[in-house]
Design an enzyme around this catalytic site. Sequence first.
Site: not given
Length: 325
Positions: A106, A237, A301
């Site tokens: 996920d 990120y 989410h």
Amino acid sequence: METLSIMCDVNHQRIKTNGIWIHVAEKGTGPLVLLLHGFPEIWFSWRHQLNYLAQHGYHAVAPDLRGYGDSDSPIDPNSYTLHHLVGDLIGLLDHFGELQAFVVGDDWGANIGWHMSLFRPDRVKGFVALGVPYFPRSPNAKTVETIRNFYGDESHVCQFQEPGRAERAFARYDCLTVMKKFLLITRTEFLAAPPGMELVDFLPTPSVLPSWITEEELMFFADKFQESGFTGPLNYYRAMDLNWELLAPWQGSKIAVPTKFIAGDKEIGFESGGTRAFVESDTFKTLVPNLEVVILEDGHHFIHQEKAQQVSHEILSFIRKLSLD
């Protein structure tokens, strides 16, 4: 108390792979199912699936991905590319003596699963992606620039780029509050703060918990992040543009692994960000020819926690079908 009972019969170990130590939680025996968490999670986000898959004859393994929980957290953001992350997982398969595994992911875990399927389709028997589809690499623009053009400087991806910035913003809150802000998110738009505001300040802290998670479970996450911090997770990120460079050889590649994509209709960016349109488009089906798509009503989410029973059933039906092939 259910949380604590789940904790008792899960086996924990640290495994040396790809030059680092990775902590895994595992349960059951049988074919290997690798469960890959997202941001900001740890192995514990798969507590329901660990139980369910073990009960149905599978060896469920949920690692803390590098940078998270009880796994090693290299300092350098460049040590968090998809190549590193997939390398860690190949090492886990080798450790367990498994030629192939079923993979479920996920959020960031989905992104890693897509690229594991891309780099090493020989090692992935089938893949279930939750929430995040496989987006084709832009041939011209780096990832962060593309996101900045779409969503602006205050999107989470842009705010997370500068080392230390998000860490300082998060540190203004206790870890339990940070967990509530992220794990209980019900926003359907892409994550972006108003100009001049930090995302963590912008996200609300729900005063009432949804029925699918307890304060005790949230504390379990919070305690781990209190120990390990957020730099490792944020480095995912910070490696996005390096990923873009390293993925050039796979430009235009398809993913041949049998795949099931599951998303909630209230997933971040699903309607507003065009994810639904993309997932139902010919482009996605061309990139991932062996694809099944499932949209769950009222799903957000962290759908594997929110709709644990439904998602567990979807995972099991998919891997059972592939086991018969």
